[in-house]
Design an enzyme around this catalytic site. Structure first.
Site, PDB file in Angstrom:
ATOM      1  NE  ARG A 242      -2.229   0.797   4.026  1.00  0.00           N
ATOM      2  CZ  ARG A 242      -2.198   1.760   4.945  1.00  0.00           C
ATOM      3  NH1 ARG A 242      -1.080   1.990   5.622  1.00  0.00           N
ATOM      4  NH2 ARG A 242      -3.266   2.499   5.182  1.00  0.00           N
ATOM      5  CG  ASP A 250       9.905   3.003   5.525  1.00  0.00           C
ATOM      6  OD1 ASP A 250       9.377   1.906   5.343  1.00  0.00           O
ATOM      7  OD2 ASP A 250       9.470   3.838   6.343  1.00  0.00           O
ATOM      8  NE  ARG A 295       1.911  11.299   9.844  1.00  0.00           N
ATOM      9  CZ  ARG A 295       0.713  10.921   9.391  1.00  0.00           C
ATOM     10  NH1 ARG A 295      -0.332  11.709   9.594  1.00  0.00           N
ATOM     11  NH2 ARG A 295       0.560   9.794   8.742  1.00  0.00           N
ATOM     12  CD  GLN A 297       8.269   7.920   8.680  1.00  0.00           C
ATOM     13  OE1 GLN A 297       9.104   7.727   7.799  1.00  0.00           O
ATOM     14  NE2 GLN A 297       7.290   7.055   8.918  1.00  0.00           N
ATOM     15  NE  ARG A 360      -3.600   8.493  12.442  1.00  0.00           N
ATOM     16  CZ  ARG A 360      -3.508   7.164  12.365  1.00  0.00           C
ATOM     17  NH1 ARG A 360      -2.484   6.606  11.749  1.00  0.00           N
ATOM     18  NH2 ARG A 360      -4.431   6.395  12.899  1.00  0.00           N
ATOM     19  N   PRO A 361      -5.931  11.876   7.623  1.00  0.00           N
ATOM     20  CG  PRO A 361      -5.711  13.722   6.219  1.00  0.00           C
ATOM     21  CD  PRO A 361      -5.133  13.104   7.449  1.00  0.00           C
ATOM     22  N   GLY A 393       7.435   6.951  13.669  1.00  0.00           N
ATOM     23  CA  GLY A 393       7.668   5.737  12.898  1.00  0.00           C
ATOM     24  C   GLY A 393       7.085   4.514  13.570  1.00  0.00           C
ATOM     25  CG  ASP A 395       2.778   4.688  12.336  1.00  0.00           C
ATOM     26  OD1 ASP A 395       3.821   4.006  12.191  1.00  0.00           O
ATOM     27  OD2 ASP A 395       2.234   5.284  11.399  1.00  0.00           O
ATOM     28  CD  GLU A 588       4.141  -3.397   7.177  1.00  0.00           C
ATOM     29  OE1 GLU A 588       4.560  -2.224   7.172  1.00  0.00           O
ATOM     30  OE2 GLU A 588       2.950  -3.679   7.354  1.00  0.00           O
TER      31      GLU A 588
END
Length: 653
Positions: A242, A250, A295, A297, A360-361, A393, A395, A588
């Site tokens: 995604r 990252d 925001r 990271q 958060r959108p 990072g 979350d 991930e």
């Protein structure tokens, strides 16, 4: 300004009225870094009368945020960041993942889309049926990914190239060590890997870079208002799944892997993209979307530059951009610094803090629903803490819930109340690198400045975060006035960052891992010892966190500590290799319980790709390639096995 529950979206009302939005933006500058104050008006400002009347009306309508004014939204877009359109679409849950909608490009201008939506909303008295809402989205938005195209990096090289005829010219497993009819080409680190299966797997990881390459289409530059994507001039490598845009932290481990794959040109392009973002916005956003703008990271840009310059010796590129590196560190100094007192002294350290309002959108419906579980006056604070958690990072994690009303519930999140070990260690390393950079460039004044900043941070971390008895650093709780003594791999980040003055702390950290029972886990280091269902908690293990611990311990002069570092690397590589052998994919995160599987928990399904996992694996394969094995028996790190390993090494010596 405040929001009221009966309309569902009025906490954004002042920012969705175009006239008011324009006037307030011109006359009322944001001062988000002052706690409890979202906006202030300078004495010299000329504020239009209509603006005052509208502000007064909104203040009368509001119920208050515990004396706080409402915070500005994540970005100005009334489609991708705030407003009734976003609220209605996301709360209708047209898509399983909220991120899908805010990643969809527009078919026409934002003004036209908003006008069409306004007419539709009026026709249905602002309660648009799901079917009509779906039709509206299909008519006015393009499918996700239309603004990006696949890109094979020009500097990607196959492992082999044709040479003089020395055989059949075909590649086969029988010719694995010295290919028949071809000449060994690139990347060179593959030659270090003794285990044939791991070497073949490393070749596959090298191949994956081609699948993760993305390039923006020209229309993102010519019509940026139609996209949530932030334009980047140079192509880049994405995490995968995604996550089809760049992500800040990252990219550090991605770049490490790319440099091992001898793709320095790709790394330079990605670095230039980040530098351009700092020049435009003053910092690097969380990721490459407008809804991430406010925001960041973990700040690794200076560390990325060091990777690139060390590999290429491109000092001119460093010289051209040293000022931009300084600007990014200034952002953290100005906007994310807190003062902590101890022993009669005051110390400056950094935290994650994102004082921007609304859900958060990309996770809008989840944030709205979570907000419904807390008192109305606490909702804006909850949303800012969620954004701060995203900036970290991590979350999300129990790391940010500890000390809250219920440390197992996300609604207890209080990220900005913590002084994180890893953030300060990253900044400490960046300050050391900046001092070295300026010395190399002949600027002794700036070199001294950053050397002093690092010394001050070292003293602050020792006074506030270090625990001599436990032999590790710990996040500091600003409200409680004490350390959070829970285990997280991030507690040892100062080792990885070289942010310590006494070399003996490395071996103390090993004892800390033993005392915490971390060395008993055979498939990777857990992210925490709490199982909350959040993705940055037990039983998940993440590649960058393994790297922080492994390479931190590897700095020790002690053979025993170095052996532990290797065994941890062995465990992680075997977990990655095992899952890849079963699934033909990298992930991930991994579930390190029950033999190792793709990870779970959090807000979305586990994603394949995967940029930083690939990069971290290549780093370990490069470092320990002559020792690592693909065998199924995972290394145990109990005391007996450590002693046995040490005895064997001494006998061999």
């Amino acid at each position: 300004m405040k929001h009221t529950s009966h309309l569902g979206w009025p906490h954004l009302m002042a920012w969705t009225l175009p006239d008011l939005g324009r006037q307030v933006k011109q006359a009322v500058p944001c001062k988000p870094e002052v706690p409890g104050l979202a906006h202030s008006v300078p004495a010299t400002a000329t504020v239009p009368r209509m603006t005052w009347e509208l502000l007064y009306l909104l203040l009368l309508l509001g119920l208050g945020l515990r004396s706080q004014e409402a915070l500005p939204p994540p970005c100005e877009s009334q489609i991708y960041c705030h407003g009734e359109l976003l609220h209605q679409v996301q709360m209708a849950k047209l898509y399983q993942d909220d991120k899908q909608f805010v990643d969809m490009p527009l078919t026409t201008s934002p003004e036209e889309v908003l006008q069409r939506f306004s007419e539709l909303a009026m026709a249905y008295n602002h309660s648009i049926p799901r079917e009509q809402l779906q039709e509206f989205v299909q008519s006015n938005f393009q499918p996700v990914g239309q603004e990006l195209q696949s890109w094979i990096p020009e500097d990607w090289k196959d492992r082999y190239h044709s040479g003089e005829k020395t055989g059949t010219g075909s590649l086969s497993w029988g010719c694995l060590h010295e290919p028949c009819g071809v000449i060994f080409s690139s990347p060179q680190f593959l030659q270090k890997i003794s285990d044939a299966k791991l070497r073949a797997w490393a070749e596959q990881l090298h191949q994956i870079w081609k699948k993760l390459g993305k390039k923006m289409k020209p229309e993102v530059l010519t019509h940026p208002e139609r996209f949530s994507l932030i334009y980047s001039e140079h192509p880049f490598i994405v995490p995968g799944g995604r996550f089809v845009e760049f992500y800040y932290w990252d990219s550090y481990w991605v770049m490490e892997g790319l440099l091992l794959s001898e793709m320095a040109s790709t790394v330079k392009g990605m670095l230039q993209n980040f530098l351009d973002l700092v020049k435009t916005y003053g910092h690097i956003p969380n990721g490459g979307r407008v809804y991430y703008l406010q925001r960041s990271q973990p700040p690794l840009l200076t560390l990325m530059m060091e990777l690139y310059v060390t590999h290429t010796q491109d000092v001119s590129f460093l010289q051209e951009n040293i000022g931009t590196l300084a600007s990014e560190l200034d952002f953290w100094a100005v906007n994310r610094t807190v003062s902590v007192s101890s022993g009669g002294q005051s110390y400056a350290l950094n935290r994650y803090y994102v004082p921007y309002g609304g859900p958060r959108p990309e996770s809008y419906s989840k944030d709205e629903e979570l907000a419904n579980t807390v008192p109305e006056g606490d909702r804006e604070t909850l949303w800012t803490e969620l954004k701060a958690g995203a900036e970290s990072g991590w979350d999300f994690s129990s790391r940010w819930l500890v000390g809250g009303p219920n440390p197992d519930l996300l609604s207890s999140i209080r990220t900005s109340k913590m002084v994180p070990v890893d953030l300060n260690a990253f900044l400490c390393q960046a300050e050391e690198l900046m001092s070295n950079f300026y010395s190399r460039l002949g600027n002794d004044t700036q070199a001294t400045k950053y050397r002093n900043l690092r010394s001050q941070r070292l003293a602050a971390m020792e006074a506030i975060l270090w625990d001599e008895q436990k032999g590790a650093w710990f996040d500091y709780d600003l409200e409680k006035g004490k350390k959070n003594l829970e285990f997280y791999p991030s507690n040892l980040t100062p080792l990885w960052a070289g942010c310590f003055s006494d070399p003996s702390v490395i071996d103390k950290a090993l004892k800390y891992l033993e005392d915490s029972q971390i060395l008993t886990y055979q498939n990777g280091i857990p992210t925490s010892l709490r199982n909350t269902g959040q993705q940055w908690d037990f039983p998940n293990a993440w590649a960058p966190l393994q790297d922080l611990v492994i390479r931190g311990l590897a700095k020790s002069a002690s053979p025993r500590t170095q052996e532990v570092a290797f065994q941890l690397a062995q465990n992680w590589i075997r977990t990655n290799f095992k899952v890849y052998s079963q699934m033909s994919a990298m992930y991930e995160k991994y579930d390190m319980s029950n033999g190792g599987h793709p990870g779970g928990g959090g807000e979305y399904e586990v994603q394949e790709g995967f940029g930083w996992t690939n990069g971290a694996a290549l780093v370990l394969l490069d470092r320990y390639g002559d020792q690592l094995t693909s065998g199924t028996q995972l290394a145990s790190l109990g005391l007996h096995s450590l002693v046995a390993a040490l005895l064997v090494s001494l006998l061999l010596w």
